[in-house]
Each structure stands twice: as structure tokens, then as C-alpha cells.
Design an enzyme around this catalytic site. Structure first.
Site, short mmCIF file in Angstrom:
data_model
loop_
_atom_site.label_atom_id
_atom_site.label_comp_id
_atom_site.label_asym_id
_atom_site.label_seq_id
_atom_site.Cartn_x
_atom_site.Cartn_y
_atom_site.Cartn_z
CG ASP A 46 -1.48 8.90 8.25
OD1 ASP A 46 -2.61 8.54 7.04
OD2 ASP A 46 -1.73 9.29 9.32
CG HIS B 287 -8.08 6.39 4.68
ND1 HIS B 287 -6.67 7.38 4.41
CD2 HIS B 287 -8.32 6.14 6.28
CE1 HIS B 287 -7.23 7.71 5.71
NE2 HIS B 287 -7.74 7.26 6.12
CG ASP B 288 -11.28 9.28 6.28
OD1 ASP B 288 -10.13 9.86 6.41
OD2 ASP B 288 -10.62 7.89 6.46
CG ASP C 59 -5.38 11.46 11.52
OD1 ASP C 59 -6.01 10.85 10.31
OD2 ASP C 59 -5.73 11.42 12.47
CD GLU D 203 -8.10 13.79 8.04
OE1 GLU D 203 -7.59 13.53 8.59
OE2 GLU D 203 -8.38 12.86 7.85
#
Ligand code: TEU
Ligand code: CA
Length: 559
Positions: free
Chosen positions: A100, A333-334, A201, A257
Site C-alpha cells: 500500500d 478496510h474503509d 492511497d 485509489e
């Protein structure tokens, strides 16, 4: 342009949130050794790639998305030797590792920021975005994603710095070529270690409109930064430079993302000629446009509507066709757990709806992502008080809307958290029915979901009817049928109020997919009188009903 064939288009990706996956040393926090221990489980599932949320040194203001040293491993998670061992074991098992990459911002404890904030003349001052205040306040009206102003006043140098997330996550100044050089260097460091790609990210936010104008007012009294920070003026220039300087030198999976990304922008980020990224995560189907309603901002107790979700996903499927590659996901995870948000966590429907959602997504065109526990049908948890929350997004929203602005009652905010708090995805992975679901022998950093005795890997791995083995079969199908990977997508029954149906076509073959998104039996004649082979269903083949789909029934037939 004929669609290029490549490994990351044919792969199924599994996302691990390391803090909550497996704790090997009993401190209540997941770690790298724990992941290594569970590689055999992932091999059994059949996934090809693991995307690990950040494991770099971090003070954990945002659980690792605030990095203080890109070349060191967070102490909670272990050592660089542990990482090297995980990479070796994963590769030996035929599983690739994607890291990530969080480079829109660093931690405020990163050496770069400590130097930058030390003085206005420090050589690293322009590594971040510093501006003078305006009218005695912040340089503009932007709000951060985690409530409150997006600018933090720093007394030492009498200026404000920008943070689109928490104030401990100062945004890097990508306009500065030295920042870009240092980012490319750290990326090369990890590529040279042999990793297989990056999830990037909030990569759509790295280029800001340098005028930093006020944003349109939102209903919480702050301005919206997105028109000036999402897909900004130089974002594609920066990504093409990143591609030329680093990505093109390795055989990598890259997924950006891209909060706020439009179809037209996605065609640039994930352009078929490979000059930027391989694919992006769009947010439309998991954001407010999916029909879930709003109590305030993102927070709601409502559920998405099939018509909205279908229109969004069908648009992405048909409009990227031949131009760019889709990613496919319900969970990460969000996000809240998909069976709770899009299906039904009620005991009588949980497994069927989990399998239906998996079918609906995994038969689409694009690379599918499975979030840890999704393959078990794990559900949202329950928050009895703000003290159950660990995520700063929840804590800051509570402070803003319940305490400061008194716009939402505690009961309503907790109901919104039950529905969509990020912590729903961050409760420990449920391995078995032993204490703490087999996640830790210590005290878990966040409470285990109380349903772990019923929902856990040990109950499912050897049960052919389990959600786990349904996901395993979907993954097997993708590995054996090119039509699932490369077939064109054709919407069907686009106005049906209950059924999501589509076809896939390749070399004269046709795949029919239909999913009943409701707990009721509904009419559907799609499979009447067709001659084909049923590839998968969440009902036994001899239990299907003519001209109908049963509650949460999913069927896939190859013609
Ligand atoms: O998330 C970016 C992002 O858009 C999230 O703020 C998301 O919209 C929100 O959480 C939905 O409520 C990335 C990471 O995935 C997230 O975990 C980090 O908190 C964030 O960036 C900052 O790094
Ligand atoms: Ca641990």
C-alpha cells in the site's frame, strides 16, 4: 485496440488489514509473522495476490496510513526480516504481494516534515504545503476528510500546513520535483525487494489547484476541497512520470485509489496503453449516489438501492470496455461489511446473500478484490458507545456532530456507526471458535465481533456448502473460464426491481448471470428454456424454480 492479456487481469486479489488479520506474538495486534502463518489458508482459498495495508513505521494516528519511515517496518508488525520472510513464503506458495503506497501525505513524525516545519528557510520547507493565514484564519474554507479544517496552524513559523486527512497527515507538495524524486526512490527500494505491485492511497489527490481557492460550502459549514484536489491539473503528468521512472521497469499490478474519479478520468488513470496505472478503485457504488441516503455527510442508517448500484456498476462495466480495466470490490478496510450493507446479516439470509453478492461481483469484467473475512460472510459489528470505536474518522465525526454541533443524537450516530463505520471491517479476523476467535492470545486492540463462534474459518474451510468454499469456487471459475475474465459485459433486465442480471460474451460463448437482491421469491424467466451448463449457484441445481428466483438466489449458466 484488442484487449491485452496480463496476469493482473486474470488474478483475484485478497486484501489484508495487518492490524486485524493474525497476531503471532500475543500482544493483541496483528503482525507480519501472523500473516506468514496464514499463507496456507490463502493458498486453499486460491487467491493469486495479497494487497497488504501499510506496514511501514507509523505512529498509527490513522492505523498506518500516516507513515513516518517508508523504509522501516512498524514495530507493532515486526521487522524487515519478518517482511522478507513473508515475501519468500508467499512467493513460494505462488502468491504475489502488493504493498500500500501512501504518498499523498506522510505522518507529521516523518523526518521530512520535522525538517520542513523547523523553519521557513529549511531546504525541506516546500516538501509540504504551507500558506499564510487569511483574515485571521485558515488560508481557505476546506474541510479535511476527518472533520474540521484542512489547515493546521503552526506557531513556530506562523503559517498553516494543508492536511486533507488528519492533522498528523500533512499533504506532500507534489509540485516539488524533489518530493517526486524521493517518492520514486522509495518505490524503487520496495520494487527491488521483489514486491509485485502497489495500491496507491488517494492517488487522485496528489495534484492540487495551486490557487487554493475556497470550495463550495457543505452543510456542516466548511468548504469542499474536491473540485480543487481530485484529479487536479498535473495528476496525469505526475503518474506518467512515475510510470516512466519506476513502474515501467517492473512487472507490477498497480491500482489507484481514486476517490471522486469519473469514467473519463478513469480512462486516463487506467489507460489501456499502460502509461499510468493498471486500474483504479472508483467510489460511486459505495458512496452516497448508491441510494443509501444521509443523516449527515457520509453517515446514514440507510441501505443502497439495487437500481442505483446497478446503474453505476453497469456504467463502469460498459464505458470502460476496451479503454481501461475495472477493479471490482464491495469491501475494504474503509467500508462496512458487504453482507450487512448490500445483503442481509439476518441469520436466515446471511450466507445466501453473501454468496449472491459474491456471484454478482465476481462474474463481472475486471479484477476482483476480496477483503479479509468477506470470504467467510463476516458481518458488521455493534457499537454500544463511542468507547467501542478505534477509528479517528468515527471519533472526529462524533466530536463534530454529536458533541460540538449537537446536530445528531448519540443514539442516531451509533446507529450510523453500526451501519457504516470503518471499524466494522477492522474487527479481528475470525479464525475459529476459541477465545478471541483465534486471532490473538492477548487482549485484541479492538473487540472481536460477538458472532465469531458461528462465523469463523474453522467452521467453513472443510464445509463444501460454506461461503468460503463458494468464494473458492468463484475463484476457480475465473481461473478456468476466459469468458469471465475477458468476455464483454452486456446488461440485462436493466429495469427489474429485484434482479441484477447481465451476460458475458466471448468467442461465440455466452454466460448468463442473474442475482435476486431481495429476501423474496421474484419472477425471472431468464433461464427458462435455455440449454447450457450451470457453473455456480447458491441453490442446488435440482432446487431451481421455473420463471422465478428464490430469496437471494444467484445463478450462472454457460451457453
Ligand atoms: O482512504 C481515502 C478515502 O477516500 C477514505 O477517506 C474514504 O473515502 C473514507 O474513509 C470513507 O469513509 C484512504 C485509506 O484507504 C484510508 O484508510 C485512509 O484513512 C485515508 O486514505 C488517508 O490515508
Ligand atoms: Ca502481534
Amino acid at each position: 485496440m484488442a484487449e491485452s492479456h496480463t496476469w493482473w487481469k486474470e488474478a483475484v486479489i485478497y486484501q489484508i488489514y495487518p492490524r486485524s488479520f493474525m497476531d503471532a506474538n500475543g500482544d493483541g495486534i496483528g503482525d507480519l509473522k501472523g500473516i506468514t502463518q496464514r499463507i496456507p489458508y490463502l493458498s486453499k482459498l486460491g487467491i493469486d495476490v495479497v494487497w497488504i495495508s501499510p506496514v511501514y513505521a507509523s505512529p498509527n494516528d490513522d492505523n498506518g496510513y500516516d507513515i513516518s519511515d517508508y523504509r522501516a517496518i512498524m514495530k507493532d508488525f515486526g521487522t524487515m526480516a519478518d517482511f522478507d520472510e513473508l515475501l519468500k513464503v508467499a512467493h513460494a506458495a505462488g502468491i504475489k504481494i502488493v504493498m500500500d503506497l501512501v504518498v499523498n501525505h506522510t505522518s507529521d513524525e516523518h523526518a521530512w516534515f520535522i525538517e520542513s516545519r523547523s523553519s521557513r528557510t529549511n531546504p525541506k520547507r516546500d516538501y509540504y504545503i504551507w500558506r499564510d493565514g487569511k483574515d485571521g484564519g485558515a488560508p481557505n474554507n476546506w474541510e479535511s476528510c476527518f472533520s474540521g479544517p484542512a489547515w493546521q496552524y503552526d506557531e513556530a513559523t506562523d503559517q498553516y500546513y494543508l492536511h486533507l486527512f488528519s492533522k498528523k497527515q500533512p499533504d506532500l507538495n507534489w509540485e516539488n520535483p524533489k518530493v517526486r524524486d524521493d517518492v520514486y526512490d522509495l518505490m524503487t527500494f520496495w520494487c527491488d525487494k521483489g514486491i509485485d505491485g502497489f495500491r496507491m492511497d488517494v492517488i487522485s489527490m496528489i495534484s492540487k489547484d495551486q490557487r487554493f481557492p475556497d470550495g463550495p460550502m457543505k452543510d456542516d459549514g466548511y468548504g469542499d476541497f474536491s473540485p480543487y484536489c481530485i484529479s487536479g491539473p498535473h495528476v496525469h503528468e505526475f503518474l506518467q512520470e512515475m510510470n516512466a521512472r519506476v513502474l515501467s521497469k517492473y512487472d507490477l499490478l498497480t491500482v489507484g485509489e481514486a476517490a471522486g474519479v469519473t469514467i473519463d478520468e478513469a480512462k486516463k488513470y487506467a489507460r489501456a496503453d499502460g502509461k499510468e496505472l493498471g486500474m483504479v478503485f472508483e467510489f460511486e457504488h459505495v458512496d452516497g449516489g448508491n441510494g443509501r441516503g444521509s443523516v449527515i455527510e457520509k453517515w446514514t442508517t440507510g441501505k443502497p438501492k439495487l437500481a442505483n448500484v446497478r446503474a453505476i456498476l453497469n456504467k463502469w462495466q460498459t464505458e470502460l470496455e476496451g479503454c481501461a480495466w475495472n477493479s471490482l470490490y464491495w469491501d475494504n478496510h474503509d467500508q462496512p461489511r458487504c453482507v450487512s450493507m448490500f445483503g442481509s446479516a439476518a441469520p436466515e439470509y446471511r450466507e445466501r446473500s453473501a454468496k449472491m453478492l459474491a456471484t454478482c461481483l465476481h462474474m463481472m469484467k475486471g479484477t476482483p478484490y476480496i477483503y479479509q473475512g468477506e470470504e467467510l460472510g463476516m458481518t458488521n459489528t455493534h457499537f454500544t458507545s463511542i468507547d467501542d470505536c478505534r477509528d479517528l474518522e468515527e471519533k472526529n465525526a462524533w466530536q463534530q456532530f454529536v458533541i460540538d454541533q449537537k446536530r445528531v443524537s448519540p443514539e442516531t450516530m451509533l446507529a450510523c456507526f453500526d451501519n457504516m463505520a470503518r471499524d466494522n471491517a477492522r474487527t479481528p479476523m475470525q479464525w475459529d471458535a476459541s477465545v478471541n476467535a483465534g486471532f490473538t492470545t492477548g487482549t485484541p486492540w479492538i473487540a472481536v465481533n460477538s458472532n465469531y463462534r458461528d462465523i469463523n474459518a474453522a467452521n467453513e474451510v472443510d464445509d463444501p456448502a460454506s461461503v468460503f468454499n463458494y468464494y473458492k469456487k468463484l475463484i476457480d471459475l475465473r481461473h478456468t473460464h476466459d469468458i469471465i475474465v475477458y468476455g464483454t459485459f452486456r446488461p440485462l433486465l436493466e429495469d427489474d426491481p429485484h434482479v441484477y442480471a447481465y451476460a458475458r460474451e466471448l468467442d461465440g460463448k455466452r454466460l448468463l448471470v442473474a442475482c435476486n437482491w431481495t429476501k423474496d421469491e421474484v419472477p425471472c424467466t431468464l433461464f427458462d428454456d435455455v440449454q447450457g451448463t450451470e457453473l455456480i449457484s447458491n441453490y442446488p441445481e435440482n432446487a431451481h424454480k421455473k420463471s422465478a428466483l428464490q430469496p437471494y438466489e444467484a445463478r450462472v449458466v454457460l451457453l
